[in-house]
Design a protein around this motif. Structure first.
Motif, PDB file in Angstrom:
ATOM      1  N   GLU A 142      33.889  38.636  37.873  1.00  0.00           N
ATOM      2  CA  GLU A 142      32.619  38.328  38.539  1.00  0.00           C
ATOM      3  C   GLU A 142      32.210  39.466  39.467  1.00  0.00           C
ATOM      4  N   TYR A 143      33.188  40.034  40.139  1.00  0.00           N
ATOM      5  CA  TYR A 143      32.918  41.149  41.054  1.00  0.00           C
ATOM      6  C   TYR A 143      32.438  42.385  40.281  1.00  0.00           C
ATOM      7  N   ALA A 144      33.025  42.609  39.093  1.00  0.00           N
ATOM      8  CA  ALA A 144      32.692  43.795  38.296  1.00  0.00           C
ATOM      9  C   ALA A 144      31.254  43.777  37.813  1.00  0.00           C
ATOM     10  N   GLU A 145      30.703  42.586  37.588  1.00  0.00           N
ATOM     11  CA  GLU A 145      29.335  42.487  37.072  1.00  0.00           C
ATOM     12  C   GLU A 145      28.300  43.048  38.041  1.00  0.00           C
ATOM     13  N   VAL A 159      37.407  61.634  41.947  1.00  0.00           N
ATOM     14  CA  VAL A 159      37.099  60.246  42.277  1.00  0.00           C
ATOM     15  C   VAL A 159      37.520  59.320  41.136  1.00  0.00           C
ATOM     16  N   LYS A 160      37.271  59.742  39.911  1.00  0.00           N
ATOM     17  CA  LYS A 160      37.612  58.893  38.761  1.00  0.00           C
ATOM     18  C   LYS A 160      39.121  58.823  38.536  1.00  0.00           C
ATOM     19  N   GLU A 161      39.832  59.895  38.821  1.00  0.00           N
ATOM     20  CA  GLU A 161      41.302  59.852  38.752  1.00  0.00           C
ATOM     21  C   GLU A 161      41.848  58.881  39.798  1.00  0.00           C
ATOM     22  N   LEU A 162      41.214  58.884  40.955  1.00  0.00           N
ATOM     23  CA  LEU A 162      41.589  57.954  42.018  1.00  0.00           C
ATOM     24  C   LEU A 162      41.368  56.515  41.560  1.00  0.00           C
ATOM     25  N   ILE A 163      40.254  56.278  40.885  1.00  0.00           N
ATOM     26  CA  ILE A 163      39.946  54.932  40.376  1.00  0.00           C
ATOM     27  C   ILE A 163      40.997  54.485  39.365  1.00  0.00           C
ATOM     28  N   VAL A 164      41.395  55.391  38.458  1.00  0.00           N
ATOM     29  CA  VAL A 164      42.394  55.057  37.443  1.00  0.00           C
ATOM     30  C   VAL A 164      43.699  54.615  38.103  1.00  0.00           C
ATOM     31  N   GLU A 165      44.184  55.404  39.064  1.00  0.00           N
ATOM     32  CA  GLU A 165      45.437  55.063  39.735  1.00  0.00           C
ATOM     33  C   GLU A 165      45.308  53.759  40.511  1.00  0.00           C
ATOM     34  N   GLY A 166      44.165  53.560  41.140  1.00  0.00           N
ATOM     35  CA  GLY A 166      43.959  52.332  41.904  1.00  0.00           C
ATOM     36  C   GLY A 166      43.956  51.097  41.024  1.00  0.00           C
ATOM     37  N   LEU A 167      43.259  51.166  39.909  1.00  0.00           N
ATOM     38  CA  LEU A 167      43.182  50.015  39.007  1.00  0.00           C
ATOM     39  C   LEU A 167      44.535  49.681  38.390  1.00  0.00           C
ATOM     40  N   LEU A 168      45.296  50.717  38.017  1.00  0.00           N
ATOM     41  CA  LEU A 168      46.618  50.471  37.448  1.00  0.00           C
ATOM     42  C   LEU A 168      47.563  49.870  38.484  1.00  0.00           C
ATOM     43  N   ASP A 205      36.915  58.432  50.174  1.00  0.00           N
ATOM     44  CA  ASP A 205      37.337  57.397  51.117  1.00  0.00           C
ATOM     45  C   ASP A 205      36.583  56.094  50.900  1.00  0.00           C
ATOM     46  N   GLU A 206      35.310  56.206  50.426  1.00  0.00           N
ATOM     47  CA  GLU A 206      34.545  54.996  50.108  1.00  0.00           C
ATOM     48  C   GLU A 206      35.122  54.297  48.880  1.00  0.00           C
ATOM     49  N   VAL A 207      35.548  55.085  47.906  1.00  0.00           N
ATOM     50  CA  VAL A 207      36.140  54.520  46.685  1.00  0.00           C
ATOM     51  C   VAL A 207      37.468  53.843  47.010  1.00  0.00           C
ATOM     52  N   ILE A 208      38.248  54.446  47.895  1.00  0.00           N
ATOM     53  CA  ILE A 208      39.516  53.825  48.309  1.00  0.00           C
ATOM     54  C   ILE A 208      39.241  52.453  48.928  1.00  0.00           C
ATOM     55  N   GLY A 209      38.220  52.382  49.779  1.00  0.00           N
ATOM     56  CA  GLY A 209      37.853  51.102  50.373  1.00  0.00           C
ATOM     57  C   GLY A 209      37.482  50.076  49.321  1.00  0.00           C
ATOM     58  N   GLU A 210      36.762  50.525  48.276  1.00  0.00           N
ATOM     59  CA  GLU A 210      36.378  49.631  47.175  1.00  0.00           C
ATOM     60  C   GLU A 210      37.612  49.137  46.422  1.00  0.00           C
ATOM     61  N   ILE A 251      40.720  48.944  47.545  1.00  0.00           N
ATOM     62  CA  ILE A 251      41.503  48.039  48.401  1.00  0.00           C
ATOM     63  C   ILE A 251      40.869  46.654  48.429  1.00  0.00           C
ATOM     64  N   ASN A 252      39.543  46.609  48.445  1.00  0.00           N
ATOM     65  CA  ASN A 252      38.835  45.325  48.396  1.00  0.00           C
ATOM     66  C   ASN A 252      39.164  44.585  47.106  1.00  0.00           C
ATOM     67  N   LEU A 253      39.151  45.330  45.989  1.00  0.00           N
ATOM     68  CA  LEU A 253      39.514  44.732  44.698  1.00  0.00           C
ATOM     69  C   LEU A 253      40.964  44.245  44.706  1.00  0.00           C
ATOM     70  N   ALA A 254      41.846  45.024  45.323  1.00  0.00           N
ATOM     71  CA  ALA A 254      43.262  44.646  45.376  1.00  0.00           C
ATOM     72  C   ALA A 254      43.463  43.350  46.166  1.00  0.00           C
ATOM     73  N   ASN A 255      42.720  43.204  47.253  1.00  0.00           N
ATOM     74  CA  ASN A 255      42.814  41.980  48.054  1.00  0.00           C
ATOM     75  C   ASN A 255      42.303  40.767  47.287  1.00  0.00           C
ATOM     76  N   ILE A 256      41.204  40.958  46.535  1.00  0.00           N
ATOM     77  CA  ILE A 256      40.660  39.866  45.720  1.00  0.00           C
ATOM     78  C   ILE A 256      41.664  39.454  44.656  1.00  0.00           C
ATOM     79  N   ALA A 257      42.242  40.455  43.975  1.00  0.00           N
ATOM     80  CA  ALA A 257      43.209  40.169  42.905  1.00  0.00           C
ATOM     81  C   ALA A 257      44.454  39.488  43.471  1.00  0.00           C
ATOM     82  N   ARG A 258      44.860  39.871  44.659  1.00  0.00           N
ATOM     83  CA  ARG A 258      46.069  39.306  45.264  1.00  0.00           C
ATOM     84  C   ARG A 258      45.857  37.850  45.677  1.00  0.00           C
ATOM     85  N   LYS A 259      44.645  37.540  46.134  1.00  0.00           N
ATOM     86  CA  LYS A 259      44.367  36.181  46.617  1.00  0.00           C
ATOM     87  C   LYS A 259      43.941  35.241  45.486  1.00  0.00           C
TER      88      LYS A 259
END
Length: 261
Positions: free
Chosen positions: A97-100, A216-225, A74-79, A81-89
């Motif tokens: 910059e965020y990844a660093e 968790v890493k499978e979740l990250i893959v789907e989220g990033l794609l 659930d913490e990774v999902i929050g992360e 979603i935060n990335l998705a909002n940044i990318a959208r805006k």
């Protein structure tokens, strides 16, 4: 520190010792030659079964069973979603910059692949290949303890056979039969204890750890794609929540409500 691992091992030892003390004396179960046969034989056969490098990494593997920082889905999902909002805006390039600042190498690598404009299918292939090798490395650690759990009872039986041979040599002296038979069975006892109280539980714990990390890493893959595809953060959230059980979804929603999201 993983309390369940420590507590489980301690309780196993305590219950066994308690059972012994209620029916006999603890010194009757202490036999150094039996310990040497079972523990030494198990270590020797395990060493013969694996490359030296893998065997020497056993201490690091043991550490993972006792000391582990769990990453909650659930913490990774929050992360994500935060990335998705940044990318959208601000666009995908803003994620660099965020990844660093991220400590998760896997997530950081995925973000950089997206920022570099890598084809989505190639991003998936690269990250899933890394996942495959991660699982293989985890399986190496698990298989060491599973192997030790297999060999320990076998060497217990070998020690018992040695004890029986010594007993048969003294059949002409009835007073020696009881003590020698007791020593013979103690070796089997040691083999069973090491296998079922130490080696196999540790192997099982490592397997559970690996399954959790891979999820968790499978979740990250789907989220990033999904971020790369430009999907709505709400849609991404609903998609990723399918990776976690219902009780965690409830906790995730309560966490968002506390944060005012």
């Amino acid at each position: 520190m993983d309390i369940s691992t420590v507590l489980g091992l301690l309780l196993g030892v305590v219950f066994i010792i308690g059972g012994i003390l209620t029916s006999g004396q603890i010194d009757s179960y202490v036999h150094i030659p039996s310990i040497i046969i079972v523990l030494g034989g198990t270590i020797a056969s395990t060493l013969a079964s694996f490359p030296l490098k893998n065997f020497l990494n056993t201490s690091k593997v043991i550490k993972k069973a006792f000391v582990y920082k769990e990453i909650l889905p659930d913490e990774v999902i929050g992360e994500i979603i935060n990335l998705a909002n940044i990318a959208r805006k601000e666009g995908l390039l803003a994620l660099e910059e965020y990844a660093e600042e991220l400590q998760d190498d896997f997530l950081q690598k995925g973000i950089m692949l997206i920022v570099d404009g890598t084809d989505p299918e190639l991003v998936r292939n690269i990250l899933e290949t890394e996942l495959i090798f991660l699982e293989e490395r985890h399986m190496d650690g698990q298989s060491i303890f599973e192997t030790m759990g297999t060999y320990a009872p076998a060497f217990g039986m070998i020690g018992t056979l040695i004890g029986l041979i010594n007993m048969l040599k003294h059949l002409d002296d009835p007073s020696m039969i009881g003590p020698n038979m007791s020593v013979a069975l103690v070796t089997t006892f040691y083999g069973s204890i090491l296998a079922n109280v130490v080696f196999l539980p540790l192997a099982r714990k490592l397997k559970i750890r690996s399954k959790s990390e891979v999820l968790v890493k499978e979740l990250i893959v789907e989220g990033l794609l999904s971020i790369q595809a430009g999907e709505n953060p709400r849609i991404i959230e609903e998609k990723l929540k399918t990776f976690i059980p219902p009780e965690l979804r409830k906790n995730y929603r309560e966490h968002l409500e506390r944060e005012g999201v």
